[in-house]
Design a protein around this motif. Structure first.
Motif, mmCIF file in Angstrom:
data_model
loop_
_atom_site.group_PDB
_atom_site.id
_atom_site.type_symbol
_atom_site.label_atom_id
_atom_site.label_comp_id
_atom_site.label_asym_id
_atom_site.label_seq_id
_atom_site.Cartn_x
_atom_site.Cartn_y
_atom_site.Cartn_z
ATOM 1 N N VAL A 181 0.831 -1.116 -0.133
ATOM 2 C CA VAL A 181 -0.129 -0.013 0.111
ATOM 3 C C VAL A 181 0.781 1.198 -0.084
ATOM 4 N N VAL A 182 1.808 1.034 1.017
ATOM 5 C CA VAL A 182 2.862 2.185 0.805
ATOM 6 C C VAL A 182 3.519 2.752 -0.369
ATOM 7 N N ALA A 183 3.847 1.663 -1.015
ATOM 8 C CA ALA A 183 4.674 1.607 -2.574
ATOM 9 C C ALA A 183 3.690 2.154 -3.266
ATOM 10 N N HIS A 184 2.780 1.692 -3.413
ATOM 11 C CA HIS A 184 1.441 2.164 -4.304
ATOM 12 C C HIS A 184 1.087 3.555 -4.259
ATOM 13 N N TRP A 185 1.192 3.974 -2.923
ATOM 14 C CA TRP A 185 0.981 5.621 -2.546
ATOM 15 C C TRP A 185 1.997 6.422 -3.139
ATOM 16 N N GLU A 186 3.234 5.997 -2.710
ATOM 17 C CA GLU A 186 4.458 6.508 -3.174
ATOM 18 C C GLU A 186 4.530 6.601 -4.938
ATOM 19 N N LEU A 187 4.320 5.508 -5.562
ATOM 20 C CA LEU A 187 4.098 5.393 -6.877
ATOM 21 C C LEU A 187 3.105 6.252 -7.615
ATOM 22 N N GLU A 188 2.055 6.354 -6.920
ATOM 23 C CA GLU A 188 0.926 7.185 -7.625
ATOM 24 C C GLU A 188 1.614 8.734 -7.556
ATOM 25 N N LEU A 241 4.948 12.566 -13.248
ATOM 26 C CA LEU A 241 5.179 12.087 -14.582
ATOM 27 C C LEU A 241 4.362 12.717 -15.848
ATOM 28 N N PHE A 242 2.913 12.753 -15.243
ATOM 29 C CA PHE A 242 2.044 13.225 -16.234
ATOM 30 C C PHE A 242 2.212 14.892 -16.319
ATOM 31 N N ASP A 243 2.866 15.195 -15.369
ATOM 32 C CA ASP A 243 3.066 16.819 -15.512
ATOM 33 C C ASP A 243 4.391 17.192 -16.534
ATOM 34 N N LEU A 244 4.840 16.034 -17.110
ATOM 35 C CA LEU A 244 6.099 16.161 -18.174
ATOM 36 C C LEU A 244 5.424 17.020 -19.467
ATOM 37 N N GLU A 245 4.114 17.085 -19.735
ATOM 38 C CA GLU A 245 3.784 17.726 -20.790
ATOM 39 C C GLU A 245 4.016 19.053 -20.585
ATOM 40 N N LEU A 252 10.466 6.940 -8.792
ATOM 41 C CA LEU A 252 9.724 5.807 -9.465
ATOM 42 C C LEU A 252 10.429 4.453 -8.782
ATOM 43 N N ASN A 253 11.685 4.672 -8.744
ATOM 44 C CA ASN A 253 12.693 3.130 -8.673
ATOM 45 C C ASN A 253 12.227 2.566 -6.998
ATOM 46 N N ASN A 254 12.216 3.385 -6.261
ATOM 47 C CA ASN A 254 11.918 2.862 -4.863
ATOM 48 C C ASN A 254 10.686 2.205 -4.582
ATOM 49 N N PRO A 255 9.541 2.777 -5.057
ATOM 50 C CA PRO A 255 8.427 2.068 -4.985
ATOM 51 C C PRO A 255 8.068 1.078 -5.558
ATOM 52 N N LEU A 256 8.639 1.229 -6.781
ATOM 53 C CA LEU A 256 8.665 -0.167 -7.883
ATOM 54 C C LEU A 256 9.263 -1.402 -7.388
ATOM 55 N N ALA A 257 10.380 -0.985 -6.771
ATOM 56 C CA ALA A 257 11.023 -2.089 -5.880
ATOM 57 C C ALA A 257 10.415 -2.634 -4.792
ATOM 58 N N ALA A 258 9.901 -1.944 -3.894
ATOM 59 C CA ALA A 258 9.011 -2.252 -2.820
ATOM 60 C C ALA A 258 7.968 -3.052 -3.569
ATOM 61 N N ILE A 259 7.079 -2.548 -4.321
ATOM 62 C CA ILE A 259 6.092 -3.467 -4.906
ATOM 63 C C ILE A 259 6.454 -4.735 -5.294
ATOM 64 N N ALA A 260 7.306 -4.794 -6.117
ATOM 65 C CA ALA A 260 7.970 -6.129 -6.617
ATOM 66 C C ALA A 260 8.060 -7.084 -5.472
ATOM 67 N N MET A 261 8.773 -6.490 -4.403
ATOM 68 C CA MET A 261 9.397 -7.519 -3.525
ATOM 69 C C MET A 261 7.956 -7.983 -2.693
ATOM 70 N N CYS A 262 6.977 -7.135 -2.306
ATOM 71 C CA CYS A 262 5.910 -7.568 -1.614
ATOM 72 C C CYS A 262 5.028 -8.452 -2.623
ATOM 73 N N ARG A 282 5.507 -3.412 -16.161
ATOM 74 C CA ARG A 282 5.396 -2.417 -17.487
ATOM 75 C C ARG A 282 6.070 -1.122 -16.826
ATOM 76 N N MET A 283 5.742 -0.732 -15.632
ATOM 77 C CA MET A 283 6.146 0.606 -14.995
ATOM 78 C C MET A 283 7.601 0.448 -15.241
ATOM 79 N N LYS A 284 8.239 -0.653 -14.850
ATOM 80 C CA LYS A 284 9.710 -0.829 -14.860
ATOM 81 C C LYS A 284 10.114 -0.260 -16.079
ATOM 82 N N ARG A 285 9.461 -0.915 -17.179
ATOM 83 C CA ARG A 285 10.138 -0.612 -18.603
ATOM 84 C C ARG A 285 10.039 0.951 -18.698
#
Length: 322
Positions: free
Chosen positions: A76-83, A89-93, A114-124, A151-154
């Motif tokens: 949940v925490v990783a998803h929160w930080e990922l969001e 990311l959407f502000d890139l425009e 992105l890397n930290n929450p993605l790694a946490a999500i993958a581990m969980c 997909r997010m990792k890519r």
């Protein structure tokens, strides 16, 4: 967030699972009906920087698996930080409108976020997946979540490639191209044909790999499903530079889009995964080396994407562009 609650509920055997946010009276997300079911377990939700976010609460008439609840809380925490990172990311425009350099700088920070929450999500997800048998509903949900994380990792890889600053160097393509093709086996080894000798160019090996990987991946993404993929790599001298061209027999690009495809975040087919940064990274790297890029419709269908960069002759070589 509801999906994370559902995973936690199924994994722990709870009647309901809810995310309670600090300073909010009602749950931010809930799965199941907590009414009438007492609180059977709870885990504090704490961000990586130590900020208290809230609590993950499981409701059940009996005990729940506290270890799996803690794993779910990490997700949940990783998803929160990922969001939060995705919102940036959407502000890139807006950043795109201010120029490529600022976009590259912003992309580097976003990759870091992105890397930290993605790694946490993958581990969980991996820990939770080990607890269930194949064929279970939870196994299916976890596998789908793992696919989304991949997909997010890519996407972060694409962002990282774009954010890297080009490095000065010299590369013998006659050595680098075969080596890179071996890494792509068996995906590209049998479909890429090198026609004629390849030169030594004023690009670092890392930048050459980024450029060629982007071009080859585009060829595979936009292949014509009704025919076998064919990709050719050629090189020819142009004044004091070399023009290296990658031609495929894929779907092709409309004439009006041949220049636009090199702009950051441009995606001609939204059904194809990606961020529209591959060709933008190619243009940025080549321009930093004093070169230029272009795209043309290939005879008989498909696309030719080429880049021109200054030639370079390493010790022991005597050939130069004409």
């Amino acid at each position: 967030m509801t999906a994370q609650c559902r995973l936690a509920r199924v994994a722990t055997g709870a009647t309901a699972v809810a995310v309670h946010v600090t300073g909010r009276d009602t749950p931010l997300a809930v799965d199941g009906d907590p009414r009438g079911a007492p609180e059977a377990g709870a885990v504090d939700l704490v961000a990586a920087d130590g900020v208290a976010l809230g609590r993950l609460v499981a409701h059940a008439d009996g005990p729940v698996d506290q270890d799996l609840l803690e794993v779910a809380a990490g997700g949940v925490v990783a998803h929160w930080e990922l969001e939060a990172a995705r919102n940036r990311l959407f502000d890139l425009e807006d950043v795109v409108a201010r120029g490529d350099d600022q976009l590259a700088q912003a992309s580097g920070q976003i990759v870091h976020d992105l890397n930290n929450p993605l790694a946490a999500i993958a581990m969980c997800l991996e820990i939770a997946r080990e607890q269930v048998e194949d064929g279970d509903l939870l196994a299916s949900l976890l596998d789908r979540a793992a696919g989304s994380a991949e997909r997010m990792k890519r996407m972060t890889v694409a962002l990282n490639d774009y954010g890297q600053r080009p490095v000065a160097g010299v590369t013998d393509l006659a050595d680098e191209v075969p080596a890179l093709l071996r890494e792509f086996e068996p995906l590209l080894d049998e479909v890429v044909e090198v026609v004629g000798p390849l030169p030594t160019v004023a690009l670092s090996p890392g930048d050459v790999r980024t450029v060629l990987t982007a071009l080859w991946e585009n060829a595979t993404k936009f292949r014509d499903e009704d025919s076998d993929l064919e990709v050719t790599v050629t090189a020819e001298p142009v004044r004091e530079s070399w023009r290296v061209a990658v031609t495929d027999n894929g779907r092709g690009i409309d004439e009006a889009d041949l220049e636009r495809v090199f702009a950051p975040t441009v995606r001609l087919d939204k059904r194809v995964p990606g961020m529209g940064l591959g060709l933008a990274a190619v243009r940025r790297i080549v321009a930093a080396a004093g070169g230029r890029v272009g795209a043309e419709r290939a005879p008989g269908g498909g696309t030719t994407v080429w880049f021109e960069v200054p030639g370079a002759v390493p010790p022991g070589h005597s050939s130069t562009p004409a």
